[in-house]
Design a protein around this motif. Structure first.
Motif, PDB file in Angstrom:
ATOM      1  N   GLY A 111       0.688  -1.192   0.041  1.00 29.25           N
ATOM      2  CA  GLY A 111       0.027   0.060  -0.151  1.00 29.25           C
ATOM      3  C   GLY A 111       0.788   1.227  -0.244  1.00 29.25           C
ATOM      4  O   GLY A 111       0.146   2.462  -0.031  1.00 29.25           O
ATOM      5  N   THR A 112       2.059   1.121   0.034  1.00 27.01           N
ATOM      6  CA  THR A 112       3.082   2.248   0.124  1.00 27.01           C
ATOM      7  C   THR A 112       4.051   2.124  -1.002  1.00 27.01           C
ATOM      8  O   THR A 112       4.611   0.918  -1.263  1.00 27.01           O
ATOM      9  N   TRP A 113       4.399   3.362  -1.640  1.00 26.04           N
ATOM     10  CA  TRP A 113       5.521   3.160  -2.634  1.00 26.04           C
ATOM     11  C   TRP A 113       6.860   3.412  -1.966  1.00 26.04           C
ATOM     12  O   TRP A 113       7.176   4.489  -1.776  1.00 26.04           O
ATOM     13  N   ILE A 114       7.420   2.136  -1.680  1.00 23.09           N
ATOM     14  CA  ILE A 114       8.722   2.187  -0.908  1.00 23.09           C
ATOM     15  C   ILE A 114       9.940   2.118  -1.762  1.00 23.09           C
ATOM     16  O   ILE A 114       9.957   1.428  -2.727  1.00 23.09           O
ATOM     17  N   VAL A 115      11.077   2.956  -1.107  1.00 16.14           N
ATOM     18  CA  VAL A 115      12.262   3.060  -1.611  1.00 16.14           C
ATOM     19  C   VAL A 115      13.118   2.415  -0.647  1.00 16.14           C
ATOM     20  O   VAL A 115      13.317   3.269   0.694  1.00 16.14           O
ATOM     21  N   ALA A 116      13.788   1.439  -0.593  1.00 20.98           N
ATOM     22  CA  ALA A 116      14.412   0.629   0.578  1.00 20.98           C
ATOM     23  C   ALA A 116      15.772   1.162   0.533  1.00 20.98           C
ATOM     24  O   ALA A 116      16.296   1.388  -0.668  1.00 20.98           O
ATOM     25  N   VAL A 117      16.332   1.321   1.553  1.00 19.09           N
ATOM     26  CA  VAL A 117      17.627   1.597   1.654  1.00 19.09           C
ATOM     27  C   VAL A 117      18.346   0.366   2.551  1.00 19.09           C
ATOM     28  O   VAL A 117      18.382   0.021   3.564  1.00 19.09           O
ATOM     29  N   GLY A 118      19.153  -0.491   1.678  1.00 24.13           N
ATOM     30  CA  GLY A 118      19.711  -1.383   2.286  1.00 24.13           C
ATOM     31  C   GLY A 118      21.170  -1.624   2.229  1.00 24.13           C
ATOM     32  O   GLY A 118      21.904  -0.838   1.418  1.00 24.13           O
ATOM     33  N   GLY A 119      21.698  -2.699   2.669  1.00 23.80           N
ATOM     34  CA  GLY A 119      22.932  -2.829   2.453  1.00 23.80           C
ATOM     35  C   GLY A 119      23.689  -3.525   3.769  1.00 23.80           C
ATOM     36  O   GLY A 119      23.089  -3.788   4.733  1.00 23.80           O
ATOM     37  N   PRO A 120      25.159  -3.937   3.859  1.00 25.33           N
ATOM     38  CA  PRO A 120      25.821  -4.708   4.688  1.00 25.33           C
ATOM     39  C   PRO A 120      25.604  -3.894   6.176  1.00 25.33           C
ATOM     40  O   PRO A 120      25.496  -2.901   6.312  1.00 25.33           O
ATOM     41  N   GLN A 121      25.619  -4.465   7.231  1.00 27.91           N
ATOM     42  CA  GLN A 121      26.034  -3.656   8.447  1.00 27.91           C
ATOM     43  C   GLN A 121      27.015  -2.765   8.575  1.00 27.91           C
ATOM     44  O   GLN A 121      28.104  -3.060   8.125  1.00 27.91           O
ATOM     45  N   GLY A 122      26.801  -1.559   8.824  1.00 31.77           N
ATOM     46  CA  GLY A 122      27.906  -0.722   9.092  1.00 31.77           C
ATOM     47  C   GLY A 122      28.299   0.045   7.861  1.00 31.77           C
ATOM     48  O   GLY A 122      29.360   0.689   7.904  1.00 31.77           O
ATOM     49  N   ALA A 123      27.545  -0.291   6.955  1.00 30.30           N
ATOM     50  CA  ALA A 123      28.101   0.360   5.592  1.00 30.30           C
ATOM     51  C   ALA A 123      27.591   1.769   5.316  1.00 30.30           C
ATOM     52  O   ALA A 123      28.201   2.522   4.732  1.00 30.30           O
ATOM     53  N   GLY A 124      26.748   2.516   6.467  1.00 31.05           N
ATOM     54  CA  GLY A 124      26.420   3.901   6.337  1.00 31.05           C
ATOM     55  C   GLY A 124      25.064   4.184   5.928  1.00 31.05           C
ATOM     56  O   GLY A 124      24.787   5.427   5.567  1.00 31.05           O
TER      57      GLY A 124
END
Length: 737
Positions: free
Chosen positions: A51-64
């Protein structure tokens, strides 16, 4: 007919799953509670993503990842306490970063499992504002009821209110210890409409870290075009050659074509304001033009959802059923067989409801498919005339307020039938269901422009009363026994007739007939007949006056079908026995001298000008469920606001918009049908328990059994649609596209 957006069925499934969470508390089983909570989180998150247009922000632990979000919203100094950057394992729940026009500074909230009212009988996902400490604790999974932390920030990037960033926990290779939250994170990653992957120089150089990034790309981002952000590069701001090498390395890892590396790979840093002034405008522009995910990622999203339903939810349901049998054991006792009577009545109701539901579902699918096909014929000619060859493509993912997009939205909405036309077809399609169950004459085919009672089949074309087989006098007596008000027990029949089970099986059809009646006379449940939206309280009384005369002229009819419908409406009672339904209608149906008795028997007023009438459509009740069915005024419009685009082609987007309207209508009619039957069953159960003076154990056991059945049914329906979606993601055939 298959749905292009089967995720819409998640709302009803999650509602049932939340009820199961609440109902299973009586078992006092920690393992079951934990398993239920985990699968509920995943499915609630899936609903949020749908129900929401999501832009996911992902990556490894501690990447920033967290530092990037702080920098993008300028929260490094004011607001950083909400999101604590860390080099080790931190968040275990995703954080929804939601822009809000009214927000001046960041504020945190939690969406969590909790009671919806003071009775603590209805549970759902509730949102409440929290302080920083509780917010951070929830992100680390310390709050077992938390489903999704939400950080509200000032509007900065998104133009559409249904768009947001989702800050994900660190991506790791999955093992037994991290399985629950890693699966949750992967589901969010693959279900997002767009994606930013954050890494850094060290992780791009390391073999193990590179393998993690490639695992993410292969398994969770197939067919997508993510933006890649290399963090902590401010020290290299003057070293153009090294920054170029890093972008090239990231392009190799994420298999980005060389011609797109400069556009899709961004070197960022937060500690140097002058460097931030260089990279932030470029990143903002690329977000605005972000590519839309294709069908590959869409297939992975649906496949993951299917896996959760088949394996995790299936396992949890088996566990709950097993623990329930151990807890309650065999029924029996000193109730004189009352438990068996109530159990048999509810079983008969459920069987009749399930049979009617299957036929109703088929009817709604036919109705919606017919509307969709006709709407596409109309829309296709508009596309050829106004769009194709001139502007074959729309803008990027975030550009949902452009003139082109809004014009296409308007044209698509105009191609769909008007709300009153949808309800007319609802009345026609459901006629075959109720007519058969209630023994109506076979030749009832009244045109749409005839009066209400002729359209419903209560009067013949010549105005004479038609003879329906049900409800009989015995049926009326049995309904009084089962559903009569506790405050008037002395005036009710002492015993039901031998046809009690047959009458019970009639109740779902009578409830649906109630919905058909209200569809042609929406004012009866407080809905405006033109807009098909709820009437203001001040307008309900005046509107009811316009139909009162019709019912006063129909007292002869009320001796048969209308009287049965009225008694189903009279089920709408509170704990104190007072009626919250439509006393004016009941008074008219029972007619003359009987009106006073009806009023006394239900505790209702008999005057149209009462407050009770004005609030008839309010609350979780039988009348309220009927309101839900017929209030389709804004359905097409709201459906278009939730379109999940998977292409930029105008024709494809138009098909997605039309499919969204179609899916929303199907889900609407099915969901409110289920709600209507749920409310009717609950009133039936409560009244029988009062009549036989049973203790709370039966209520508790039945609540859990019903919750299990509802979740199992919702799971089955969604799996069926997911299987169909796996064969074809487009609502239109290729030949018509």
């Amino acid at each position: 007919m298959h749905m292009q957006s089967p995720e819409l069925l998640l709302k009803d499934l999650n509602r049932a799953l939340l009820e199961l969470n609440a109902a299973s508390v009586v078992l006092n089983d920690q393992e079951l509670a934990r398993e239920l909570r985990d699968v509920t989180r995943r499915l609630v998150l899936a609903e949020v993503l749908s129900g929401t247009w999501i832009v996911a922000v992902g990556g490894p632990q501690g990447a920033g990842k967290t530092t990037l979000m702080l920098s993008m919203y300028g929260l490094e100094e004011c607001g950083a306490e909400w999101l604590n950057p860390n080099e080790g394992r931190g968040e275990r729940l995703p954080v929804l970063i939601l822009e809000d026009d009214s927000c001046i500074s960041p504020r945190g909230a939690l969406r969590e499992l909790g009671p919806l009212d003071h009775t603590k009988q209805r549970f759902g996902v509730v949102e409440r504002d929290v302080e920083v400490g509780e917010f951070q604790s929830a992100t680390r999974n310390a709050n077992t009821n938390a489903v999704l932390p939400v950080l509200y920030v000032p509007r900065t990037y998104f133009k559409h209110p249904g768009q947001a960033f989702l800050l994900l926990p660190g991506y790791e290779q999955e093992d037994r210890d991290n399985s629950a939250w890693q699966q949750l994170m992967r589901q969010a990653l693959v279900g997002a409409a767009g994606c930013i992957i954050v890494t850094d120089e060290t992780r791009l150089a390391g073999q193990r870290e590179t393998e993690i990034l490639r695992d993410m790309l292969a398994n969770d981002l197939p067919g997508t075009c993510p933006l890649v952000v290399i963090s902590k590069t401010e020290s290299l701001a003057a070293n153009v050659e090294r920054l170029s090498e890093l972008r090239t390395r990231a392009g190799d890892v994420f298999q980005i074509p060389s011609g797109e590396v400069d556009r899709r790979v961004h070197c960022v840093g937060s500690s140097d304001p002058s460097f931030k002034a260089q990279w932030l405008p470029r990143l903002r522009q690329e977000l605005n033009d972000m590519a839309i995910g294709g069908t590959d990622s869409r297939q992975v999203q649906l496949s993951r959802l299917q896996g959760v339903l088949e394996k995790r939810l299936g396992s949890v349901l088996n566990l709950a059923a097993s623990r329930s049998r151990l807890h309650f054991g065999p029924s029996g006792g000193e109730d004189g067989g009352a438990v068996e009577v109530v159990t048999c009545v509810l079983k008969a109701f459920d069987e009749a409801k399930n049979d009617l539901e299957e036929r109703y579902k088929d009817a709604m699918m036919r109705m919606v498919a017919s509307h969709r096909d006709k709407a596409w014929e109309s829309l296709e000619s508009i596309l050829i005339r106004k769009y194709e060859g001139v502007m074959p493509k729309l803008g990027g993912l975030i550009q949902t307020t452009s003139e082109k997009h809004q014009r296409l939205v308007s044209d698509t909405e105009s191609a769909w039938p008007k709300p009153h036309q949808v309800l007319e077809s609802f009345v026609t399609e459901t006629a075959t269901l109720t007519h058969k169950k209630l023994g109506a004459p076979k030749d009832l085919q009244a045109p749409e422009d005839t009066g209400v009672f002729k359209r419903l089949g209560y009067l013949g074309s010549d105005g004479t009363i038609t003879a329906w087989g049900r409800p009989t006098n015995d049926d009326i007596r049995n309904i009084q026994v089962m559903l009569g008000s506790p405050s008037a027990e002395a005036d009710l029949p002492a015993l039901a007739t031998k046809e009690l089970e047959s009458t019970v099986r009639l109740l779902p059809a009578l409830a649906l007939e109630y919905a058909r009646l209200a569809s042609l006379m929406p004012v009866l449940v407080g809905v405006d007949s033109k807009s098909l939206t709820s009437l203001p309280v001040t307008d309900v009384n005046a509107a009811l006056q316009s139909v009162k005369q019709q019912f006063q002229q129909a007292t002869d009819i009320s001796k048969s079908i209308l009287r049965g419908v009225a008694m189903v409406m009279a089920v709408d009672v509170g704990v104190d026995g007072k009626i919250d339904s439509l006393p004016a209608l009941i008074a008219a149906l029972t007619g003359g001298a009987n009106a006073a008795a009806a009023s006394a028997g239900t505790g209702a007023a008999t005057t149209i000008g009462t407050t009770t009438t004005a609030t008839a459509a309010a609350g979780a009740s039988v009348a309220g469920a009927v309101v839900g069915i017929i209030a389709v005024g804004y359905l097409a419009h709201s459906a278009l606001q939730e379109v999940r685009r998977h292409d930029a082609q105008v024709r494809s987007v138009a098909q997605q918009m039309l499919a969204s309207i179609s899916d929303h209508h199907l889900v609407h009619f099915m969901s409110h049908f289920n709600q209507l039957m749920k409310e009717l069953r609950q009133h039936l159960r409560q009244r029988l328990e009062r009549r036989y003076r049973l203790d709370e154990q039966l209520m508790t056991q039945d609540r859990l059994a019903k919750a299990l059945a509802d979740v199992a049914g919702g799971r089955r329906d969604l799996l069926e649609q997911l299987a169909l979606s796996g064969r074809s993601l487009s609502v239109m055939s290729e030949s018509r596209a």
